[in-house]
Design an enzyme around this catalytic site. Structure first.
Site, PDB file in Angstrom:
ATOM      1  N   ALA A  99      -2.595   7.940   4.733  1.00 62.36           N
ATOM      2  CA  ALA A  99      -3.322   8.413   3.547  1.00 62.36           C
ATOM      3  C   ALA A  99      -2.528   8.221   2.270  1.00 62.36           C
ATOM      4  CB  ALA A  99      -3.672   9.892   3.707  1.00 62.36           C
ATOM      5  N   GLY A 117       5.095  10.760   2.909  1.00 64.77           N
ATOM      6  CA  GLY A 117       5.592   9.637   3.696  1.00 64.77           C
ATOM      7  C   GLY A 117       4.981   8.312   3.269  1.00 64.77           C
ATOM      8  N   CYS A 118       3.687   8.323   3.027  1.00 68.88           N
ATOM      9  CA  CYS A 118       2.987   7.096   2.637  1.00 68.88           C
ATOM     10  C   CYS A 118       3.419   6.644   1.251  1.00 68.88           C
ATOM     11  CB  CYS A 118       1.480   7.312   2.703  1.00 68.88           C
ATOM     12  SG  CYS A 118       0.929   7.715   4.392  1.00 68.88           S
ATOM     13  N   THR A 119       3.711   7.611   0.370  1.00 68.35           N
ATOM     14  CA  THR A 119       4.211   7.280  -0.966  1.00 68.35           C
ATOM     15  C   THR A 119       5.578   6.623  -0.863  1.00 68.35           C
ATOM     16  OG1 THR A 119       2.939   9.047  -1.994  1.00 68.35           O
ATOM     17  CG2 THR A 119       4.865   8.245  -3.215  1.00 68.35           C
ATOM     18  N   ALA A 152       5.105   3.040   0.472  1.00 65.13           N
ATOM     19  CA  ALA A 152       4.498   2.155  -0.531  1.00 65.13           C
ATOM     20  C   ALA A 152       5.488   1.836  -1.651  1.00 65.13           C
ATOM     21  CB  ALA A 152       3.229   2.793  -1.097  1.00 65.13           C
TER      22      ALA A 152
END
Length: 155
Positions: free
Chosen positions: A41, A46-48, A51
């Site tokens: 998401a 974590g995804c930030t 990315a």
């Protein structure tokens, strides 16, 4: 449960909307290597981190012939917010129906805090210039993953 891809498999074709709603296809990248990574998401810690790591290394990877595409179940509007807030230069695609996530083996059962849940399995698939799977990595960690890819590819 979707099948995991193996080196030598043909990478499943896809066309999905990017953060601006423009359709992007894997075929658009024929002749270049593509790092396709799947994350749960946008706008989560974590995804930030992941990315931002890809964005920090985008020029280095491009210089070695790799394009980078991030795919999540998010809608284009949320991807646009994510891109703006974090100043991301990675191509972000939305797969709300999870068809591409499933085709790549990046959606299914996983353990989350000791419980078995169904969701996005953080994964990275490296596709060669001919559209074949070079590497398929599943259950990867968000932190340090980009550095590991660069090291594993010998770049």
């Amino acid at each position: 449960m979707s099948e995991r891809l193996q080196p030598g498999d043909t990478a499943p074709a896809f066309t999905l909307p990017d953060a601006d709603g423009k359709q992007v296809s894997l075929a658009d990248h024929k002749g270049r290597k593509v790092i396709v990574y799947f994350y749960p998401a946008a706008l989560t810690p974590g995804c930030t981190k992941q990315a931002c790591d890809f964005t920090d290394n985008i020029d280095f990877l491009a210089g070695h012939g790799y394009d980078v595409i991030g795919i999540s179940p998010d809608k284009p509007e949320k991807l646009a917010k994510f891109r703006e807030k974090e100043e991301l230069s990675v191509t972000l695609l939305g797969d709300p129906e999870k068809k591409v996530l499933e085709a790549y083996g990046a959606y299914g059962e996983k353990k989350l805090y000791g419980k078995v849940v169904t969701g996005v399995i953080r994964s990275t698939v490296i596709v060669d210039e001919e559209g074949k799977v070079e590497r398929a990595l599943y259950n990867v960690k968000a932190t340090g993953h980009v550095a590991k890819i660069i090291k594993d590819l010998g770049l």
